[in-house]
Design an enzyme around this catalytic site. Structure first.
Site, PDB file in Angstrom:
ATOM      1  N   ARG A  80     102.016  45.677 -43.465  1.00  0.00           N
ATOM      2  CA  ARG A  80     102.486  44.300 -43.665  1.00  0.00           C
ATOM      3  C   ARG A  80     103.286  43.789 -42.467  1.00  0.00           C
ATOM      4  O   ARG A  80     103.099  42.667 -42.010  1.00  0.00           O
ATOM      5  CB  ARG A  80     103.330  44.228 -44.946  1.00  0.00           C
ATOM      6  CG  ARG A  80     103.718  42.838 -45.389  1.00  0.00           C
ATOM      7  CD  ARG A  80     102.531  42.020 -45.875  1.00  0.00           C
ATOM      8  NE  ARG A  80     101.965  41.189 -44.837  1.00  0.00           N
ATOM      9  CZ  ARG A  80     100.711  40.752 -44.817  1.00  0.00           C
ATOM     10  NH1 ARG A  80      99.873  41.067 -45.767  1.00  0.00           N
ATOM     11  NH2 ARG A  80     100.277  40.001 -43.846  1.00  0.00           N
TER      12      ARG A  80
ATOM     13  N   LYS B 149     112.509  25.205 -31.117  1.00  0.00           N
ATOM     14  CA  LYS B 149     112.223  25.115 -32.560  1.00  0.00           C
ATOM     15  C   LYS B 149     111.411  26.336 -32.988  1.00  0.00           C
ATOM     16  O   LYS B 149     110.234  26.242 -33.356  1.00  0.00           O
ATOM     17  CB  LYS B 149     111.500  23.805 -32.858  1.00  0.00           C
ATOM     18  CG  LYS B 149     112.413  22.609 -32.588  1.00  0.00           C
ATOM     19  CD  LYS B 149     111.687  21.298 -32.671  1.00  0.00           C
ATOM     20  CE  LYS B 149     112.659  20.169 -32.286  1.00  0.00           C
ATOM     21  NZ  LYS B 149     111.982  18.880 -32.147  1.00  0.00           N
TER      22      LYS B 149
ATOM     23  N   LYS C 120     122.023  15.422 -23.329  1.00  0.00           N
ATOM     24  CA  LYS C 120     121.501  14.423 -24.267  1.00  0.00           C
ATOM     25  C   LYS C 120     122.555  13.336 -24.452  1.00  0.00           C
ATOM     26  O   LYS C 120     123.643  13.409 -23.887  1.00  0.00           O
ATOM     27  CB  LYS C 120     121.165  15.109 -25.586  1.00  0.00           C
ATOM     28  CG  LYS C 120     120.059  16.138 -25.433  1.00  0.00           C
ATOM     29  CD  LYS C 120     119.062  15.999 -26.537  1.00  0.00           C
ATOM     30  CE  LYS C 120     117.922  16.951 -26.338  1.00  0.00           C
ATOM     31  NZ  LYS C 120     117.115  17.049 -27.512  1.00  0.00           N
TER      32      LYS C 120
ATOM     33  N   GLU D 110     118.452  13.408 -20.547  1.00  0.00           N
ATOM     34  CA  GLU D 110     117.682  12.477 -21.381  1.00  0.00           C
ATOM     35  C   GLU D 110     118.175  11.056 -21.108  1.00  0.00           C
ATOM     36  O   GLU D 110     119.386  10.813 -21.106  1.00  0.00           O
ATOM     37  CB  GLU D 110     117.881  12.812 -22.862  1.00  0.00           C
ATOM     38  CG  GLU D 110     117.129  11.859 -23.768  1.00  0.00           C
ATOM     39  CD  GLU D 110     117.403  12.085 -25.251  1.00  0.00           C
ATOM     40  OE1 GLU D 110     116.752  11.441 -26.064  1.00  0.00           O
ATOM     41  OE2 GLU D 110     118.298  12.907 -25.573  1.00  0.00           O
TER      42      GLU D 110
ATOM     43  N   ASP E 162     112.365  10.474 -24.631  1.00  0.00           N
ATOM     44  CA  ASP E 162     112.071  10.878 -26.007  1.00  0.00           C
ATOM     45  C   ASP E 162     111.543   9.699 -26.816  1.00  0.00           C
ATOM     46  O   ASP E 162     112.046   8.574 -26.676  1.00  0.00           O
ATOM     47  CB  ASP E 162     113.374  11.429 -26.630  1.00  0.00           C
ATOM     48  CG  ASP E 162     113.110  12.229 -27.880  1.00  0.00           C
ATOM     49  OD1 ASP E 162     112.055  12.891 -27.952  1.00  0.00           O
ATOM     50  OD2 ASP E 162     113.955  12.200 -28.794  1.00  0.00           O
TER      51      ASP E 162
END
Ligand code: BTN
Length: 510
Positions: A93, A128, A160, A187, A208
């Protein structure tokens, strides 16, 4: 890092033990397994298999048939493994979880990279990722053709809007950040911020949540003065439009946060054995019987095992004979076994008697014994015995030619098989069962019985013309019985006796 991630995954799944495998699967049961792609994919994570199996005691063989980043079609075998069935089952597994997830990430990365092909734009991954799997997922993304963005908050600066606000403006934020000596990306959310950033010498801009059309305008305005990364809502359907807007990079969290685990299965195959292991183990409960389909030598595998343990192989690649010779160990044709015994006087002779007895019991073939323990049928050798002392135990290696139909040229005239001697196919299991019983019985016999039985069973014990290869030359004479220690007395033609302690005895003229 890999070992630690794997350790935690194994700990989480196996914990104090795989109670199902421990309960159902005999300890010695050997098996092999194949990792099979059940859909087209890009492979990643195969290198973890080594760590997974190593941390659970190791396997005999692990073969990776693909490299990270390779494309695989449905039905492709990605890796094969051979070892204890329990190990393969308990690791299944965790191995699949890693392979399915990481190959899923690599496959997703590949789709994004393929979608922008020819535009010059590179696809970046993001932070992420699954907690605890950052490095592995980033490696998989790279294997799939994505470019790794920063690993974490520690290895690159990404300013940012909150950082800009807290620093007091775009220029201040950039000036403050420069002291760290790390790559800086900033950014910008408005044309105003864009102009400020460019004036302040920004080299890498993040834009963005623009549409592809907006992105094209911004890129035109930037005019190559800084690298441009686009992010926000980028998916497989729109990534090419963003790339064609002229960006240097597009970053896509979807590569990791939305990657679907691909379908990989693990097929376990129990090893077939020359002998019926179930029957054998049923007949000798409590006895450790270890089986290998293929092994260098059972002598090596038996060293260090408990008294009574038996190691069986269907094939040996480096079978050992006496006097440094090798033992021909054709796959599936013979019995190649080592039994761990307590050392005993005359054990070498006892084992020859046991082997001849087992052959007679199981096949009806009556064998002669050529001192000290060559088992002969029709004047040719049908079984050989090698005893080695290892760490206070006697390892009795017994090789029996069972169903061979032919032998290599150098053995023709020397060797025969039970099949040839009996004229029919012989059951290796029957011979083995009889052998293990006989070994136990003869090893327990007192020396005087062994001497008497051997003298009775062997035409070589007395009155036989022989030549004996000794370290200082070959002698010829007539055998004249055994000493109490089991040595062979050879009376030479001049009437003097030679005590043969070890040496190659042959019938004279053969
Ligand atoms: C001899 O030379 O007569 C002794 C041959 C012993 C062969 C057996 S096969 C099983 C065990 N493993 C080995 O490598 N050798 C012994």
């Amino acid at each position: 890092m890999i070992d630690e991630t794997v350790r935690r995954a194994l700990e989480e799944d196996i914990g104090t033990g795989d109670v199902t495998s421990l309960g159902c699967v005999p300890e010695e049961r050997q098996a092999s397994g194949r990792f099979l792609a059940r859909e087209a994919m890009v492979v990643a994570g195969l290198e973890l298999l080594e760590s997974i199996y190593r941390q659970r005691g190791g396997v005999d063989e692990l073969t990776l048939l693909k490299r990270n980043g390779d494309r695989s079609a449905e039905g492709d075998v990605l890796a094969t493994v051979r070892g204890r069935a329990r190990t393969l089952l308990e690791c299944e597994r965790v191995a699949l979880n890693f392979l399915q997830r990481l190959s899923g990430v690599a496959t997703a990365a590949r789709s994004f990279a393929d979608a922008v092909e020819g535009t010059g734009c590179r696809v970046l991954d993001t932070r992420k990722t699954t907690p605890g799997l950052r490095e592995l997922e980033k490696r998989a993304a790279a294997a799939g053709g994505a470019t790794n963005h920063r690993m974490g908050l520690f290895d690159a600066i990404l300013i940012k809007n909150n950082h800009i606000a807290a620093a007091g403006g775009v220029r201040q934020a950039l000036d403050n950040a420069r002291g760290a000596g790390l790559p800086i990306e900033i950014e910008v959310r408005t044309r105003e911020e864009l102009r400020e950033a460019l004036e302040a010498g920004a080299e890498h801009l993040l834009l963005d949540n623009l549409t592809p059309e907006e992105a094209r305008e911004w890129v035109r305005e930037i005019g190559g003065r800084a690298k441009v990364e686009l992010s926000g809502g980028i998916n497989l359907a729109n990534v090419r439009a963003y790339a064609e807007a002229g960006a240097d990079y597009v970053s896509a969290g979807a590569i990791t946060h939305s990657a679907r685990a691909v379908d990989i299965s693990f097929r376990l195959e129990l090893e077939d054995s020359v002998a019926d292991l179930e029957r054998l183990r049923g007949e000798f409960p409590g006895r450790k019987i270890v089986h290998y389909p293929k092994l260098d030598s059972t002598m090596r595998a038996a060293a260090g095992l408990e008294i009574g343990a038996v190691v069986l192989a269907d094939e040996q690649t480096a079978g050992q004979g006496r006097h440094g010779h090798s033992w021909h160990s054709e796959a599936g044709a013979g019995i190649y076994c080592s039994v761990v015994l307590r050392p005993a006087p005359l054990l070498t002779l006892a084992l020859g008697l046991a082997t001849a007895d087992a052959i007679a019991q199981s096949t009806g073939v009556v064998c002669d014994l050529r001192w000290p323990n060559d088992v002969m049928a029709g004047g040719k050798k049908v079984a050989g015995i090698l005893v080695q002392l290892v760490d206070g135990a006697a390892i009795a290696g017994i090789g029996i030619n069972v169903n061979q139909r032919s032998f290599p040229a150098e053995l023709v005239g020397e060797a025969t098989s039970l099949r040839t001697a009996s004229g029919r196919e012989v059951s290796p299991t029957d011979v083995l069962m009889a052998l293990l019983r006989a070994v136990d019985a003869f090893a327990a016999e007192p020396s005087e019985n062994i001497l008497r039985l051997f003298t009775h069973a062997s035409s070589f014990a007395a009155g036989r013309r022989v030549t004996v290869a000794l370290p200082d030359g070959t002698i010829t004479g007539t055998t004249a019985g055994l000493t109490a220690e089991g040595f062979l007395v050879v009376r030479k033609d001049d009437g003097t006796d030679t005590l043969v302690i070890a040496g190659g005895v042959r019938a004279a003229g053969s």
